[in-house]
Design a protein around this motif. Sequence first.
Motif, PDB file in Angstrom:
ATOM      1  N   CYS A  57       0.613  -1.232   0.141  1.00 13.77           N
ATOM      2  CA  CYS A  57       0.084   0.140   0.054  1.00 13.77           C
ATOM      3  C   CYS A  57       0.885   1.199   0.048  1.00 13.77           C
ATOM      4  O   CYS A  57       0.302   2.224  -0.285  1.00 13.77           O
ATOM      5  CB  CYS A  57      -1.040   0.143   1.228  1.00 13.77           C
ATOM      6  SG  CYS A  57      -0.089   0.137   2.751  1.00 13.77           S
ATOM      7  N   GLY A  58       2.095   1.290   0.404  1.00  7.36           N
ATOM      8  CA  GLY A  58       3.052   2.399   0.261  1.00  7.36           C
ATOM      9  C   GLY A  58       2.486   3.348   1.435  1.00  7.36           C
ATOM     10  O   GLY A  58       2.295   3.151   2.574  1.00  7.36           O
ATOM     11  N   THR A  59       2.411   4.633   0.835  1.00  2.43           N
ATOM     12  CA  THR A  59       1.791   5.841   1.451  1.00  2.43           C
ATOM     13  C   THR A  59       0.392   5.961   1.679  1.00  2.43           C
ATOM     14  O   THR A  59      -0.048   7.094   2.039  1.00  2.43           O
ATOM     15  CB  THR A  59       2.418   7.087   1.145  1.00  2.43           C
ATOM     16  OG1 THR A  59       2.010   7.233  -0.299  1.00  2.43           O
ATOM     17  CG2 THR A  59       4.188   7.076   1.085  1.00  2.43           C
ATOM     18  N   CYS A  60      -0.238   5.035   1.239  1.00  2.00           N
ATOM     19  CA  CYS A  60      -1.888   4.510   1.175  1.00  2.00           C
ATOM     20  C   CYS A  60      -2.581   5.609   0.451  1.00  2.00           C
ATOM     21  O   CYS A  60      -3.999   5.863   0.994  1.00  2.00           O
ATOM     22  CB  CYS A  60      -1.999   5.024   2.674  1.00  2.00           C
ATOM     23  SG  CYS A  60      -0.908   3.526   3.962  1.00  2.00           S
ATOM     24  N   ASP A  61      -2.473   6.186  -0.534  1.00  2.00           N
ATOM     25  CA  ASP A  61      -3.493   6.870  -1.405  1.00  2.00           C
ATOM     26  C   ASP A  61      -4.504   5.974  -1.832  1.00  2.00           C
ATOM     27  O   ASP A  61      -5.609   6.518  -1.888  1.00  2.00           O
ATOM     28  CB  ASP A  61      -2.746   7.518  -2.431  1.00  2.00           C
ATOM     29  CG  ASP A  61      -1.766   8.802  -2.204  1.00  2.00           C
ATOM     30  OD1 ASP A  61      -1.992   9.415  -0.911  1.00  2.00           O
ATOM     31  OD2 ASP A  61      -0.948   9.350  -2.802  1.00  2.00           O
ATOM     32  N   TRP A  62      -4.293   4.859  -2.321  1.00  2.77           N
ATOM     33  CA  TRP A  62      -5.121   4.246  -2.994  1.00  2.77           C
ATOM     34  C   TRP A  62      -5.847   3.528  -1.907  1.00  2.77           C
ATOM     35  O   TRP A  62      -7.253   3.341  -1.843  1.00  2.77           O
ATOM     36  CB  TRP A  62      -4.604   2.900  -3.833  1.00  2.77           C
ATOM     37  CG  TRP A  62      -5.788   2.278  -4.560  1.00  2.77           C
ATOM     38  CD1 TRP A  62      -6.792   2.487  -4.652  1.00  2.77           C
ATOM     39  CD2 TRP A  62      -5.328   1.162  -5.688  1.00  2.77           C
ATOM     40  NE1 TRP A  62      -7.708   1.614  -5.729  1.00  2.77           N
ATOM     41  CE2 TRP A  62      -6.678   0.874  -6.138  1.00  2.77           C
ATOM     42  CE3 TRP A  62      -4.200   0.692  -5.959  1.00  2.77           C
ATOM     43  CZ2 TRP A  62      -6.745  -0.089  -7.080  1.00  2.77           C
ATOM     44  CZ3 TRP A  62      -4.325  -0.250  -7.001  1.00  2.77           C
ATOM     45  CH2 TRP A  62      -5.551  -0.692  -7.464  1.00  2.77           C
ATOM     46  N   THR A  63      -5.465   3.115  -0.773  1.00  2.97           N
ATOM     47  CA  THR A  63      -6.068   2.630   0.600  1.00  2.97           C
ATOM     48  C   THR A  63      -7.273   3.626   0.928  1.00  2.97           C
ATOM     49  O   THR A  63      -8.272   3.233   1.157  1.00  2.97           O
ATOM     50  CB  THR A  63      -5.068   2.380   1.542  1.00  2.97           C
ATOM     51  OG1 THR A  63      -3.760   2.023   1.064  1.00  2.97           O
ATOM     52  CG2 THR A  63      -5.473   1.648   2.881  1.00  2.97           C
ATOM     53  N   ILE A  64      -6.879   4.956   0.975  1.00  3.05           N
ATOM     54  CA  ILE A  64      -7.831   5.944   1.288  1.00  3.05           C
ATOM     55  C   ILE A  64      -8.715   6.334   0.435  1.00  3.05           C
ATOM     56  O   ILE A  64     -10.067   6.399   0.823  1.00  3.05           O
ATOM     57  CB  ILE A  64      -6.788   7.079   1.638  1.00  3.05           C
ATOM     58  CG1 ILE A  64      -6.013   7.120   2.761  1.00  3.05           C
ATOM     59  CG2 ILE A  64      -7.928   8.466   1.648  1.00  3.05           C
ATOM     60  CD1 ILE A  64      -4.998   8.188   3.181  1.00  3.05           C
ATOM     61  N   SER A  65      -8.405   6.058  -0.883  1.00  2.44           N
ATOM     62  CA  SER A  65      -9.436   5.997  -1.724  1.00  2.44           C
ATOM     63  C   SER A  65     -10.535   5.279  -1.657  1.00  2.44           C
ATOM     64  O   SER A  65     -11.703   5.425  -1.983  1.00  2.44           O
ATOM     65  CB  SER A  65      -8.933   6.418  -3.265  1.00  2.44           C
ATOM     66  OG  SER A  65      -8.099   7.248  -3.560  1.00  2.44           O
ATOM     67  N   MET A  66     -10.182   3.882  -1.587  1.00  2.00           N
ATOM     68  CA  MET A  66     -11.141   2.685  -1.282  1.00  2.00           C
ATOM     69  C   MET A  66     -12.095   2.895  -0.023  1.00  2.00           C
ATOM     70  O   MET A  66     -13.291   2.603   0.126  1.00  2.00           O
ATOM     71  CB  MET A  66     -10.314   1.432  -1.250  1.00  2.00           C
ATOM     72  CG  MET A  66      -9.725   1.253  -2.545  1.00  2.00           C
ATOM     73  SD  MET A  66      -9.356  -0.617  -2.838  1.00  2.00           S
ATOM     74  CE  MET A  66      -7.643  -0.481  -1.822  1.00  2.00           C
ATOM     75  N   ALA A  67     -11.335   3.448   1.154  1.00  2.00           N
ATOM     76  CA  ALA A  67     -12.009   3.766   2.311  1.00  2.00           C
ATOM     77  C   ALA A  67     -13.106   4.865   2.247  1.00  2.00           C
ATOM     78  O   ALA A  67     -14.451   4.538   2.502  1.00  2.00           O
ATOM     79  CB  ALA A  67     -11.046   4.307   3.534  1.00  2.00           C
ATOM     80  N   GLU A  68     -12.736   5.833   1.271  1.00  2.00           N
ATOM     81  CA  GLU A  68     -13.733   6.956   0.778  1.00  2.00           C
ATOM     82  C   GLU A  68     -14.940   6.311   0.224  1.00  2.00           C
ATOM     83  O   GLU A  68     -16.274   6.546   0.275  1.00  2.00           O
ATOM     84  CB  GLU A  68     -13.300   8.093   0.410  1.00  2.00           C
ATOM     85  CG  GLU A  68     -12.097   8.716   1.160  1.00  2.00           C
ATOM     86  CD  GLU A  68     -11.373   9.890   0.300  1.00  2.00           C
ATOM     87  OE1 GLU A  68     -10.901  10.737   0.960  1.00  2.00           O
ATOM     88  OE2 GLU A  68     -11.147   9.707  -0.779  1.00  2.00           O
ATOM     89  N   ALA A  69     -14.819   5.490  -0.845  1.00  2.00           N
ATOM     90  CA  ALA A  69     -15.699   4.857  -1.622  1.00  2.00           C
ATOM     91  C   ALA A  69     -16.554   3.827  -0.823  1.00  2.00           C
ATOM     92  O   ALA A  69     -17.868   3.958  -1.216  1.00  2.00           O
ATOM     93  CB  ALA A  69     -14.910   4.046  -2.847  1.00  2.00           C
ATOM     94  N   SER A  70     -16.096   3.054  -0.109  1.00  2.00           N
ATOM     95  CA  SER A  70     -16.826   2.130   0.841  1.00  2.00           C
ATOM     96  C   SER A  70     -17.686   2.654   1.616  1.00  2.00           C
ATOM     97  O   SER A  70     -18.782   2.329   2.089  1.00  2.00           O
ATOM     98  CB  SER A  70     -15.769   1.117   1.595  1.00  2.00           C
ATOM     99  OG  SER A  70     -16.361   0.150   2.334  1.00  2.00           O
ATOM    100  N   GLY A  71     -16.997   3.658   2.385  1.00  2.00           N
ATOM    101  CA  GLY A  71     -17.689   4.444   3.616  1.00  2.00           C
ATOM    102  C   GLY A  71     -17.667   3.828   4.807  1.00  2.00           C
ATOM    103  O   GLY A  71     -17.438   4.572   5.739  1.00  2.00           O
ATOM    104  N   SER A  72     -17.836   2.678   4.903  1.00  2.00           N
ATOM    105  CA  SER A  72     -17.968   2.045   6.259  1.00  2.00           C
ATOM    106  C   SER A  72     -17.128   0.720   6.425  1.00  2.00           C
ATOM    107  O   SER A  72     -16.887   0.208   7.339  1.00  2.00           O
ATOM    108  CB  SER A  72     -19.264   1.846   6.676  1.00  2.00           C
ATOM    109  OG  SER A  72     -20.113   0.673   5.637  1.00  2.00           O
ATOM    110  N   GLY A  73     -17.133   0.038   5.209  1.00  2.00           N
ATOM    111  CA  GLY A  73     -16.398  -1.197   5.087  1.00  2.00           C
ATOM    112  C   GLY A  73     -14.832  -1.125   5.620  1.00  2.00           C
ATOM    113  O   GLY A  73     -14.196  -0.068   5.392  1.00  2.00           O
ATOM    114  N   GLU A  74     -14.252  -1.908   6.299  1.00  2.00           N
ATOM    115  CA  GLU A  74     -13.082  -2.137   6.807  1.00  2.00           C
ATOM    116  C   GLU A  74     -11.752  -2.535   5.695  1.00  2.00           C
ATOM    117  O   GLU A  74     -12.026  -3.282   4.440  1.00  2.00           O
ATOM    118  CB  GLU A  74     -12.540  -3.462   7.720  1.00  2.00           C
ATOM    119  CG  GLU A  74     -11.231  -3.406   8.167  1.00  2.00           C
ATOM    120  CD  GLU A  74     -10.903  -4.598   9.056  1.00  2.00           C
ATOM    121  OE1 GLU A  74      -9.921  -4.448   9.668  1.00  2.00           O
ATOM    122  OE2 GLU A  74     -11.431  -5.523   8.898  1.00  2.00           O
ATOM    123  N   ILE A  75     -10.939  -1.506   5.490  1.00  2.00           N
ATOM    124  CA  ILE A  75      -9.865  -1.623   4.332  1.00  2.00           C
ATOM    125  C   ILE A  75      -8.652  -1.478   5.281  1.00  2.00           C
ATOM    126  O   ILE A  75      -8.236  -1.001   6.393  1.00  2.00           O
ATOM    127  CB  ILE A  75      -9.988   0.033   3.830  1.00  2.00           C
ATOM    128  CG1 ILE A  75     -11.244   0.243   3.206  1.00  2.00           C
ATOM    129  CG2 ILE A  75      -8.958  -0.325   2.654  1.00  2.00           C
ATOM    130  CD1 ILE A  75     -11.842  -0.542   2.234  1.00  2.00           C
TER     131      ILE A  75
END
Length: 239
Positions: A57-75
């Motif tokens: 995940c590196g510095t987590c830009d994609w991780t954060i994008s998925m969290a924003e899209a999911s809204g509530s799901g664990e990432i």
Amino acid sequence: MDPKSKEQFVHSVFESIAPKYDMMNDLISFRRHKAWRKFTMQKMEMPQGATAIDICCGTCDWTISMAEASGSGEIVGLDFSANMLDIGQHKVDNRSMNQQIKLVQGNAMALPFEDNCFDYATIGFALRNVPDLVQVLKEMERVVKPGGQVVCLELSKPSWQPFKSIYYFYFQKVMPLIGKVIAKRYDQYKWLPESLVNFPDINRLAQIYREIGLRHVQAYPFMGGIAALHIGTKGSDRP
């Protein structure tokens, strides 16, 4: 380079470039990596509440994008570089996403999760750096649920001239010099084009997806083939 030596070398590379990793990504890709990730998120069609693991995940830009899209799901964001995760954790903290995003230091070759845990498994600009890309893709396939997606966004190999020659000149000659001037890291940025030498092209990687059992494999090239998106779905009848 044998797998163990490659793993140790790549770890040292990313530990050292972590402080300027985001800035260098913007510079060397002319910020196109952001557009490619946006396109990827559109193709993933991530629903509310979906779960995901972001490998390397590196510095987590994609991780954060998925969290924003999911809204509530664990990432979950997983990386073997503590320095990269430290920067990612700072981003997560600033967005108050600690309850949704969990960062784990771990090995992409042996994910510390049970089978069928996540709706998505993603890896961005890192598959070419792992010791055994097939093993990593198998691990990603293992931890997604039946019907879940294995998603890879990665550099690729352009095939048409004269763009191919221009691209390789930039990638092999100019980019390491940018790394030397801006990040004070020449050898580390010289490694990045070297890491692509033995990496499969867009069609071969799609075939590897199918060989490990993924279905409905889709491959999308970007900018004449300098990068590519691959998406495959885990079959519902997988054990």
